[in-house]
Design a protein around this motif. Structure first.
Motif, short mmCIF file in Angstrom:
data_model
loop_
_atom_site.label_atom_id
_atom_site.label_comp_id
_atom_site.label_asym_id
_atom_site.label_seq_id
_atom_site.Cartn_x
_atom_site.Cartn_y
_atom_site.Cartn_z
N ALA A 169 0.90 -1.23 0.02
CA ALA A 169 -0.09 0.06 0.00
C ALA A 169 0.80 1.32 -0.12
O ALA A 169 0.62 2.54 0.17
CB ALA A 169 -0.91 0.05 1.24
N LYS A 170 2.22 0.94 0.02
CA LYS A 170 3.06 2.21 0.05
C LYS A 170 3.50 2.77 -1.17
O LYS A 170 4.66 3.49 -1.26
CB LYS A 170 4.22 2.04 1.10
N GLY A 171 3.16 2.49 -2.57
CA GLY A 171 3.69 2.57 -3.67
C GLY A 171 4.90 1.84 -3.95
O GLY A 171 5.40 0.87 -3.69
N LEU A 172 5.80 2.67 -4.72
CA LEU A 172 7.07 2.17 -4.72
C LEU A 172 8.09 2.23 -3.58
O LEU A 172 7.94 3.43 -2.75
CB LEU A 172 7.96 3.02 -5.76
N TYR A 173 8.35 1.08 -3.18
CA TYR A 173 8.82 0.94 -1.59
C TYR A 173 10.16 0.31 -1.82
O TYR A 173 10.29 -1.02 -2.04
CB TYR A 173 8.02 0.20 -1.09
N ARG A 174 11.42 1.03 -1.80
CA ARG A 174 12.78 0.49 -2.10
C ARG A 174 13.17 -0.52 -0.80
O ARG A 174 12.94 0.22 0.27
CB ARG A 174 13.57 1.68 -2.35
N PRO A 175 13.83 -1.48 -1.20
CA PRO A 175 13.87 -2.24 -0.04
C PRO A 175 15.10 -1.92 0.90
O PRO A 175 14.93 -2.00 2.20
CB PRO A 175 14.72 -3.70 -0.53
N GLU A 176 15.91 -1.13 0.46
CA GLU A 176 17.07 -0.05 1.34
C GLU A 176 16.44 0.72 2.28
O GLU A 176 17.17 0.95 3.09
CB GLU A 176 17.96 0.24 0.52
N THR A 177 15.17 1.21 2.13
CA THR A 177 14.47 2.22 3.06
C THR A 177 13.54 1.45 4.14
O THR A 177 12.92 2.37 4.83
CB THR A 177 13.71 3.22 2.20
N ILE A 178 13.61 0.09 3.95
CA ILE A 178 12.63 -0.76 5.14
C ILE A 178 13.29 -0.19 6.46
O ILE A 178 14.25 -0.14 6.80
CB ILE A 178 12.61 -2.00 4.86
N ASP A 179 12.26 0.26 7.27
CA ASP A 179 12.51 0.80 8.60
C ASP A 179 12.27 -0.58 9.67
O ASP A 179 10.95 -0.80 9.71
CB ASP A 179 11.75 1.90 8.96
N ARG A 180 13.12 -1.16 10.00
CA ARG A 180 12.86 -2.30 10.85
C ARG A 180 12.23 -2.19 12.30
O ARG A 180 12.03 -2.95 12.75
CB ARG A 180 14.34 -3.09 10.87
N ASN A 181 12.68 -0.71 12.58
CA ASN A 181 11.78 -0.45 13.77
C ASN A 181 10.35 -0.35 13.74
O ASN A 181 9.44 -0.38 14.73
CB ASN A 181 12.44 0.91 14.27
N ILE A 182 9.91 -0.21 12.35
CA ILE A 182 8.48 0.05 12.28
C ILE A 182 7.90 -1.26 11.83
O ILE A 182 6.79 -1.69 12.10
CB ILE A 182 8.11 1.15 11.27
N GLU A 183 8.45 -1.78 10.64
CA GLU A 183 7.98 -2.76 9.78
C GLU A 183 8.33 -3.99 10.53
O GLU A 183 9.18 -4.56 11.29
CB GLU A 183 8.79 -2.93 8.52
N THR A 184 7.44 -5.28 10.30
CA THR A 184 7.37 -6.63 10.82
C THR A 184 7.59 -7.74 9.77
O THR A 184 7.18 -7.39 8.56
CB THR A 184 6.33 -7.03 11.80
N GLU A 185 8.38 -8.59 9.92
CA GLU A 185 8.53 -9.52 8.86
C GLU A 185 7.66 -10.91 9.19
O GLU A 185 7.62 -11.32 10.26
CB GLU A 185 9.95 -10.08 8.56
N THR A 186 6.82 -11.39 8.19
CA THR A 186 6.14 -12.59 8.18
C THR A 186 6.48 -13.72 7.40
O THR A 186 7.08 -13.39 6.12
CB THR A 186 4.73 -12.31 8.16
N ILE A 187 6.87 -14.94 7.88
CA ILE A 187 7.06 -16.02 7.29
C ILE A 187 6.04 -16.73 6.77
O ILE A 187 5.13 -17.26 7.43
CB ILE A 187 8.24 -17.24 7.85
N CYS A 188 5.92 -16.88 5.54
CA CYS A 188 4.56 -17.55 4.90
C CYS A 188 4.67 -19.08 4.70
O CYS A 188 5.07 -19.60 3.32
CB CYS A 188 4.03 -17.08 3.55
N ASN A 189 4.48 -19.76 5.61
CA ASN A 189 4.54 -21.36 5.81
C ASN A 189 3.60 -21.74 5.09
O ASN A 189 2.25 -21.49 5.27
CB ASN A 189 4.65 -21.79 7.10
N VAL A 190 3.58 -22.70 3.86
CA VAL A 190 2.43 -22.99 3.08
C VAL A 190 2.67 -24.68 2.87
O VAL A 190 3.80 -24.99 2.44
CB VAL A 190 2.16 -22.60 1.63
N PRO A 191 1.78 -25.39 3.26
CA PRO A 191 1.77 -26.82 3.15
C PRO A 191 1.56 -27.54 1.66
O PRO A 191 1.03 -26.45 0.72
CB PRO A 191 0.46 -27.47 4.21
N GLU A 192 1.86 -28.59 1.66
CA GLU A 192 1.53 -28.93 0.02
C GLU A 192 0.17 -28.95 -0.27
O GLU A 192 -0.58 -29.30 0.47
CB GLU A 192 1.94 -30.62 0.04
#
Length: 240
Positions: A169-192
């Motif tokens: 939802a943030k338009g063009l979002y360059r990875p080098e600008t990710i603020d780790r203090n604000i953003e959270t990472e989710t791992i998407c485990n998907v079964p067969e």
């Protein structure tokens, strides 16, 4: 509301959604059987120690389309997104069990088209393996969605996608600008047999394999947009 009725809202809000156990084990086995028996000598088949991939997957192996787009999947797409969407890109990825291949955080900013044409709002252009790719206006990407069909159990140990929720939802979002203090990472485990839906502008990445297990995924991109000035999608498959 039907059982899938709120999925589109979740996808629009979070940027992704996981639906486990969509295809049965028998159905995934049938899909893999068709892939295994395909002729892999064509140029759209990419083979390396760390990766086996088939570009324009549905076009190269048309026998698999009926296995994938069964009544259940077509009804699901119709129920969640409506009947105006069609396939515009398909890739099969086979990440071997000892692969050290990884992908850094990025957005999917390009579409595949049949030729290069100077059209306002479209660019920059790239060419890979005789395939033209271009970054279209953001509005076009915002209307698209991606489906990843998992043919193996996938978790953080064999290349499950990592995503930054809401980043689409943030338009063009360059990875080098990710603020780790604000953003959270989710791992998407998907079964067969499970599927993952995601928006193209969602920041996503995948890690190396550490558990000696394969990760086979069918990546399909959908759009409801027609391209301007007689420009065509390089791959287009009508679902309905």
């Amino acid at each position: 509301m039907s059982k899938h009725g709120d999925l589109k809202a979740i996808l629009e809000q979070e940027g992704f959604a996981v639906i486990p156990d969509f295809f049965t084990k028998e159905e995934t086995a049938q899909i893999l059987s068709v892939i295994t028996n395909a002729d892999t000598t064509r140029p759209t088949f990419r083979k390396a120690k760390d990766l086996f991939a088939i570009r324009q997957f549905l076009k190269e192996i048309p026998e698999v389309t009926g296995k994938i787009f069964n009544d259940k999947l077509k009804n699901f797409i119709s129920e969640v997104f409506g009947n105006k969407y069609f396939v515009v890109k398909s890739i099969y990825f086979d990440k071997p069990g000892q692969s050290n291949w990884f992908v850094a955080y990025h957005q999917d900013l390009t579409i595949s088209v049949d030729r290069k044409s100077e059209i306002p709002g479209f660019g920059p252009w790239t060419t890979k393996q005789n395939q033209f790719a271009v970054q279209p206006p953001l509005e076009l990407l915002q209307g698209n969605f991606t489906m990843r069909i998992h043919l193996d159990d996938t978790d953080e140990n064999n290349g499950a996608l990592k995503v930054i929720p809401h980043s689409h939802a943030k338009g063009l979002y360059r990875p080098e600008t990710i603020d780790r203090n604000i953003e959270t990472e989710t791992i998407c485990n998907v079964p067969e047999g499970g599927i993952m839906l995601m928006k193209p502008l969602l920041l996503h990445a995948s890690g190396k394999t550490t558990n000696d297990r394969k990760r086979r995924v069918i990546h399909i991109e959908y759009s409801s947009s027609n391209l301007p000035d007689d420009l065509n999608w390089s791959e287009q498959y009508a679902i309905f």
